[in-house]
Design a protein around this motif. Structure first.
Motif, short mmCIF file in Angstrom:
data_model
loop_
_atom_site.label_atom_id
_atom_site.label_comp_id
_atom_site.label_asym_id
_atom_site.label_seq_id
_atom_site.Cartn_x
_atom_site.Cartn_y
_atom_site.Cartn_z
N UNK A 35 142.61 83.52 24.99
CA UNK A 35 143.98 83.82 25.42
C UNK A 35 144.96 83.78 24.26
N UNK A 36 144.81 82.80 23.37
CA UNK A 36 145.77 82.66 22.27
C UNK A 36 145.79 83.88 21.35
N UNK A 37 144.60 84.34 20.95
CA UNK A 37 144.55 85.47 20.02
C UNK A 37 144.91 86.78 20.73
N UNK A 38 144.58 86.89 22.02
CA UNK A 38 144.93 88.09 22.78
C UNK A 38 146.45 88.18 23.00
N UNK A 39 147.07 87.05 23.28
CA UNK A 39 148.53 87.03 23.44
C UNK A 39 149.24 87.38 22.13
N UNK A 40 148.66 86.92 21.00
CA UNK A 40 149.24 87.27 19.70
C UNK A 40 149.13 88.76 19.43
N UNK A 41 148.02 89.37 19.86
CA UNK A 41 147.88 90.82 19.70
C UNK A 41 148.94 91.55 20.52
N UNK A 42 149.15 91.11 21.74
CA UNK A 42 150.17 91.75 22.59
C UNK A 42 151.56 91.56 21.98
N UNK A 43 151.84 90.33 21.50
CA UNK A 43 153.14 90.06 20.90
C UNK A 43 153.38 90.93 19.66
N UNK A 44 152.36 91.05 18.82
CA UNK A 44 152.48 91.85 17.60
C UNK A 44 152.74 93.32 17.92
N UNK A 45 152.02 93.85 18.89
CA UNK A 45 152.19 95.26 19.25
C UNK A 45 153.57 95.50 19.86
N UNK A 46 154.00 94.60 20.74
CA UNK A 46 155.33 94.76 21.35
C UNK A 46 156.42 94.67 20.29
N UNK A 47 156.24 93.76 19.32
CA UNK A 47 157.28 93.55 18.31
C UNK A 47 157.35 94.69 17.30
N UNK A 48 156.26 95.44 17.13
CA UNK A 48 156.21 96.49 16.12
C UNK A 48 156.18 97.89 16.71
N UNK A 49 156.46 98.01 17.99
CA UNK A 49 156.47 99.34 18.61
C UNK A 49 157.55 100.24 18.02
N UNK A 50 158.65 99.63 17.55
CA UNK A 50 159.71 100.43 16.95
C UNK A 50 159.38 100.81 15.51
N UNK A 51 158.60 99.95 14.82
CA UNK A 51 158.26 100.23 13.43
C UNK A 51 157.20 101.31 13.27
#
Length: 289
Positions: A93-109
């Motif tokens: 769960x921890x690493x999967x949540x980090x993947x989701x967070x990273x993708x959401x945070x960089x969708x504009x980049x």
């Protein structure tokens, strides 16, 4: 209130579960030792190779090799490493949540971010959240990961980057620190990042290429990508075994506490039943007089 039979049956059920968790803890502990040794042994080579190639990237032109080219920020690929099995605490769960967070945070980049998942649990966690971004899933390769496995994944990623399908590639995994501590780690694999020059340091490192620069770069740069994936697989496997051992140890201790509480409840219920029977006997005897 549960009957004595129900309480006794539940105690037996918890004891059976405890035996399973203890056995799983022992198996994870045995696997952890081998996985930890493999992960620790791979670190010096991977770190030195990364350092050398970072120095090399700082001295070469971007067009010397496709893996050195710094392109735009159109498309990115995230390689997520999880496990194929659960019962290992928050490891998946921890690493999967980090993947989701990273993708959401960089969708504009980035215009688009694709997700390659290694491990069934990562797919199960993210298919309802980021299902449209998952391009490939590898299963049943994490437990007995070999360099050949990392080589196949690395070659696929290198080909995709060389064909300009992606402008950046990241790898996300749990780095092993101890049996109870796993650090979620995000690293940029491609393009290979040049080492930043330290202030006041003299640039004294230089390289001689044999037989030629193109041949050396074509051989060693893809190998760095493979080594990074191999190290990630080893670190992830060691972290998984450590997390599972810790989770099963906690489950076994919780089972012991539950057995103690149920045993106390059983004794109280049994004492109440005996007292009730004695009262009935005494009442019957008094009524005969």
């Amino acid at each position: 209130m549960p009957s004595l039979k129900d309480i006794k049956k539940r105690i037996g059920s918890v004891k059976n579960t405890q035996q399973i968790t203890k056995a799983m803890k022992m198996v994870a502990a045995a696997k952890l030792r081998r996985a930890q040794d493999a992960a620790v042994a791979a670190r010096p080579y991977a770190e030195k190779l990364q350092s050398v190639l970072s120095n090399l990237a700082a001295r070469e032109e971007a067009d010397a090799h496709p893996l050195l080219s710094q392109r735009g920020t159109s498309r990115a690929l995230v390689v997520l490493m999880t496990a194929d099995r659960g019962l290992c605490g928050g490891f998946n769960a921890n690493v999967s949540k980090e993947a989701e967070r990273f993708i959401r945070a960089n969708e504009q980049g980035f215009d688009d971010i694709d997700l390659m998942i290694i491990g069934r649990k990562g797919r199960d966690f993210l298919k309802s959240r980021l299902g449209d971004k998952i391009v490939k899933v590898y299963e049943n390769i994490t437990t007995d990961a070999t360099y050949k496995t990392a080589q196949l994944i690395g070659q696929e990623v290198v080909d995709a980057y060389s064909e300009e399908k992606y402008d950046a590639v990241f790898v996300l995994y749990n780095a092993f620190q101890s049996a109870i501590v796993q650090n979620v780690t995000l690293e940029q694999v491609l393009p290979i990042q040049p080492k930043e020059a330290e202030e006041g340091a003299e640039d004294s490192i230089d390289y001689i290429y044999e037989p030629d620069k193109a041949g050396v770069l074509s051989d060693i740069l893809p190998k760095m990508v493979e080594v990074q994936f191999f190290r990630g697989l080893l670190e992830s496997n060691a972290s998984e075994q450590g997390a599972r051992m810790s989770a099963m140890d906690s489950a076994s201790r919780n089972a012991s506490e539950m057995i103690g509480k149920l045993t106390l409840q059983y004794n109280r219920a049994r004492q109440a039943a005996i007292t009730k029977e004695l009262m009935e006997i005494i009442s019957g005897a008094e009524s005969i007089k």
